[in-house]
Design a protein around this motif. Structure first.
Motif, mmCIF file in Angstrom:
data_model
loop_
_atom_site.group_PDB
_atom_site.id
_atom_site.type_symbol
_atom_site.label_atom_id
_atom_site.label_comp_id
_atom_site.label_asym_id
_atom_site.label_seq_id
_atom_site.Cartn_x
_atom_site.Cartn_y
_atom_site.Cartn_z
ATOM 1 N N LEU A 45 38.261 44.620 41.810
ATOM 2 C CA LEU A 45 37.243 45.063 42.762
ATOM 3 C C LEU A 45 37.850 45.307 44.153
ATOM 4 N N GLU B 22 30.476 41.830 32.284
ATOM 5 C CA GLU B 22 31.677 41.021 32.061
ATOM 6 C C GLU B 22 31.977 40.108 33.257
ATOM 7 N N SER B 23 32.792 39.097 32.971
ATOM 8 C CA SER B 23 33.208 38.171 34.012
ATOM 9 C C SER B 23 33.892 38.938 35.162
ATOM 10 N N GLY B 24 33.524 38.581 36.382
ATOM 11 C CA GLY B 24 34.178 39.183 37.544
ATOM 12 C C GLY B 24 33.533 40.473 38.038
ATOM 13 N N CYS B 25 32.397 40.872 37.451
ATOM 14 C CA CYS B 25 31.797 42.158 37.874
ATOM 15 C C CYS B 25 30.898 42.002 39.104
ATOM 16 N N GLY B 26 30.636 40.751 39.524
ATOM 17 C CA GLY B 26 29.873 40.557 40.764
ATOM 18 C C GLY B 26 28.512 39.906 40.586
ATOM 19 N N LYS B 27 28.238 39.391 39.410
ATOM 20 C CA LYS B 27 26.898 38.844 39.136
ATOM 21 C C LYS B 27 26.577 37.647 40.052
ATOM 22 N N THR B 28 27.512 36.688 40.108
ATOM 23 C CA THR B 28 27.258 35.496 40.932
ATOM 24 C C THR B 28 27.116 35.882 42.401
ATOM 25 N N THR B 29 27.964 36.798 42.847
ATOM 26 C CA THR B 29 27.904 37.208 44.258
ATOM 27 C C THR B 29 26.547 37.856 44.561
ATOM 28 N N LEU C 199 39.406 39.262 52.684
ATOM 29 C CA LEU C 199 40.472 38.261 52.589
ATOM 30 C C LEU C 199 41.667 38.664 53.428
ATOM 31 N N TYR D 52 34.015 40.369 49.791
ATOM 32 C CA TYR D 52 34.914 39.290 50.222
ATOM 33 C C TYR D 52 35.999 39.953 51.068
ATOM 34 N N PRO E 290 34.727 33.671 52.737
ATOM 35 C CA PRO E 290 35.116 35.042 53.101
ATOM 36 C C PRO E 290 34.122 36.122 52.675
ATOM 37 N N VAL F 156 37.309 42.847 48.674
ATOM 38 C CA VAL F 156 36.838 42.783 47.284
ATOM 39 C C VAL F 156 35.357 43.198 47.283
ATOM 40 N N GLU G 179 24.228 31.621 34.815
ATOM 41 C CA GLU G 179 24.864 31.172 33.566
ATOM 42 C C GLU G 179 24.343 29.789 33.142
ATOM 43 N N GLN H 249 25.973 27.825 38.881
ATOM 44 C CA GLN H 249 26.801 27.576 37.697
ATOM 45 C C GLN H 249 27.330 26.143 37.743
HETATM 46 N N1 LIG Z 1 35.546 33.035 47.150
HETATM 47 C C1 LIG Z 1 36.064 34.194 46.736
HETATM 48 N N2 LIG Z 1 37.076 34.762 47.415
HETATM 49 C C2 LIG Z 1 37.590 35.942 47.035
HETATM 50 N N3 LIG Z 1 37.166 36.666 45.983
HETATM 51 C C3 LIG Z 1 36.158 36.142 45.255
HETATM 52 C C4 LIG Z 1 35.558 34.881 45.592
HETATM 53 N N4 LIG Z 1 34.580 34.618 44.681
HETATM 54 C C5 LIG Z 1 34.574 35.661 43.825
HETATM 55 N N5 LIG Z 1 35.514 36.580 44.168
HETATM 56 C C6 LIG Z 1 35.801 37.856 43.487
HETATM 57 O O1 LIG Z 1 34.633 38.659 43.541
HETATM 58 C C7 LIG Z 1 34.477 39.354 42.331
HETATM 59 C C8 LIG Z 1 33.105 39.069 41.753
HETATM 60 O O2 LIG Z 1 33.029 37.696 41.405
HETATM 61 P P1 LIG Z 1 31.697 37.031 40.816
HETATM 62 O O3 LIG Z 1 31.952 35.572 40.645
HETATM 63 O O4 LIG Z 1 30.547 37.447 41.648
HETATM 64 O O5 LIG Z 1 31.591 37.754 39.385
HETATM 65 P P2 LIG Z 1 30.790 37.302 38.088
HETATM 66 O O6 LIG Z 1 30.380 38.548 37.405
HETATM 67 O O7 LIG Z 1 29.730 36.333 38.442
HETATM 68 O O8 LIG Z 1 31.914 36.588 37.250
HETATM 69 P P3 LIG Z 1 31.879 35.176 36.504
HETATM 70 O O9 LIG Z 1 30.933 35.330 35.367
HETATM 71 O O10 LIG Z 1 33.296 34.982 36.069
HETATM 72 O O11 LIG Z 1 31.456 34.172 37.538
HETATM 73 C C9 LIG Z 1 35.624 38.929 41.420
HETATM 74 O O12 LIG Z 1 36.619 39.914 41.519
HETATM 75 C C10 LIG Z 1 36.091 37.637 42.015
HETATM 76 O O13 LIG Z 1 37.467 37.457 41.795
#
Ligand SMILES: Nc1ncnc2c1ncn2[C@@H]1O[C@H](COP(=O)(O)OP(=O)(O)OP(=O)(O)O)[C@@H](O)[C@H]1O
Length: 330
Positions: A284, A46-53, A16, A14, A65, A25, A187, A105
């Motif tokens: 990140l 864990e939440s925020g580690c990048g799985k969804t991305t 920004l 990302y 972004p 990020v 999820e 999700q």
């Molecule tokens: N649209 C966005 N703009 C900026 N940063 C983002 C955006 N979406 C996610 N992030 C950041 O990218 C990182 C990875 O997010 P991601 O959603 O891929 O993690 P995750 O492991 O799937 O977490 P969760 O289970 O909470 O969804 C996090 O630090 C998050 O804050």
């Protein structure tokens, strides 16, 4: 084992603009995975580690972004290899939903709240299988739901009239309408109670065994991985830090972070205190040097603070990114 989807050094960040200053990020940072035909490939962390991305990058939805910084996503389909980001939009669209589908999700975001479920199914079918009548689309939807053991009467309902679990099952049914080879699910059981979770897990298992397809499953819940995934990749700060078949990973986790994830799970009859990893995950946008886990790792030594450990296969099918593994071999 046939590979269906592969990533090669995939990097997606990302970018920004924070008050005129660029903030990067590193959500997916050099991921190499091979997903096999006919498996449930779990992605944990864990939440925020990048799985969804990572899922979005694999599915091909990288919108600002978020940017593709480097690497490749390869689809292996009908004896051909497609380099996802080298395809033109039409080719990419033709593979989407037929080869790979995505259950994002939150089921409400997929279903249009102001129309009956049958209209959403009809519109989806109409955009992919043109030239049929409305009744034919309804009939296809009905047959598909029956095949998945879901009551066709739900087609007449509005999304808000269904329970959270049923809505999630409808979303999964929608994503599997065209019988894709790979289903990506983000999820799918989160925010559901344990009994409802069981129904969704069973539906995913049934789909996988009926259609012999591949499911890529993201959840932070190691309990769900234990009952559903055949192989698990553990993600930490944008990287895969361990990957192994589920039984191996649970019996013999090698990375200290994976050990914490598994040890924090409650066990029936075990009253001992569960421990989770000390501290919290790094930002990140400001990763520590060396191994990103080193500030939280009880076994950290000098090398961990300066060099990033590569993901290596230390036992057949068991990959780990940890300098401790090298120490043990040396
Ligand atoms: N649209 C966005 N703009 C900026 N940063 C983002 C955006 N979406 C996610 N992030 C950041 O990218 C990182 C990875 O997010 P991601 O959603 O891929 O993690 P995750 O492991 O799937 O977490 P969760 O289970 O909470 O969804 C996090 O630090 C998050 O804050």
């Amino acid at each position: 084992m046939q590979t269906v989807i592969e990533t090669q050094d995939l990097k997606s960040y990302y970018i920004l603009d924070v008050f005129g200053k660029e903030k990067v990020v590193k959500a997916v940072d050099g991921v190499n995975i091979k997903i096999h035909q006919n498996e449930i490939y779990g992605i944990a962390g864990e939440s925020g580690c990048g799985k969804t991305t990572l899922l979005r990058a694999i599915f091909g939805i990288i919108d600002p972004p978020l940017r593709l910084i480097g690497g490749k996503v390869l689809y292996h389909h009908d004896g051909q290899v497609y380099d996802l980001y080298a395809l033109d939009p039409t080719e990419r669209r033709s593979l989407r939903w037929k080869f790979v589908s995505y259950v994002p999700q939150g089921s409400m975001s997929v279903l249009n709240p102001v129309v009956k479920i049958k209209e959403t199914f009809k519109d989806f079918l109409n955009s992919h299988l043109k030239g049929r009548t409305k009744e034919e689309y309804y009939e296809l939807a009905k047959e598909h739901l029956k095949g998945l053991g879901l009551p066709p009467t739900i087609l007449e309902a509005y999304p808000h009239q269904l329970s959270g679990g049923m809505r999630q099952r409808v979303t999964i049914a929608l994503a599997t309408l065209l019988k894709p080879k790979v289903i990506i699910a983000d999820e799918p059981t989160t925010a559901l109670d344990v009994v409802t979770q069981r129904g969704v897990i069973q539906l995913l298992k049934d789909i996988q065994s009926t259609y012999m397809n591949t499911i890529v499953l993201v959840t932070h819940d190691m309990g769900v991985h234990a009952s559903l995934s055949t192989r698990i990749a553990v993600m930490y700060a944008g990287k895969i830090i361990e990957e192994a078949p589920t039984s191996k990973l649970f019996k013999n986790p090698k990375h200290p972070y994976t050990k914490f994830l598994i040890n924090s799970l409650p066990r029936f009859g075990d009253k001992s205190r569960r421990t989770s990893a000390p501290g919290s995950p790094p930002s990140l946008a400001a990763l520590p040097p060396g191994c990103s886990f080193h500030p939280r790792c009880p076994y950290c030594f000098e090398k961990c603070k300066v060099e990033v450990p590569p993901l290596r296969e230390y036992e057949p099918d068991h990959k780990v990114a940890c300098w401790l593994m090298e120490e043990r071999i040396a």
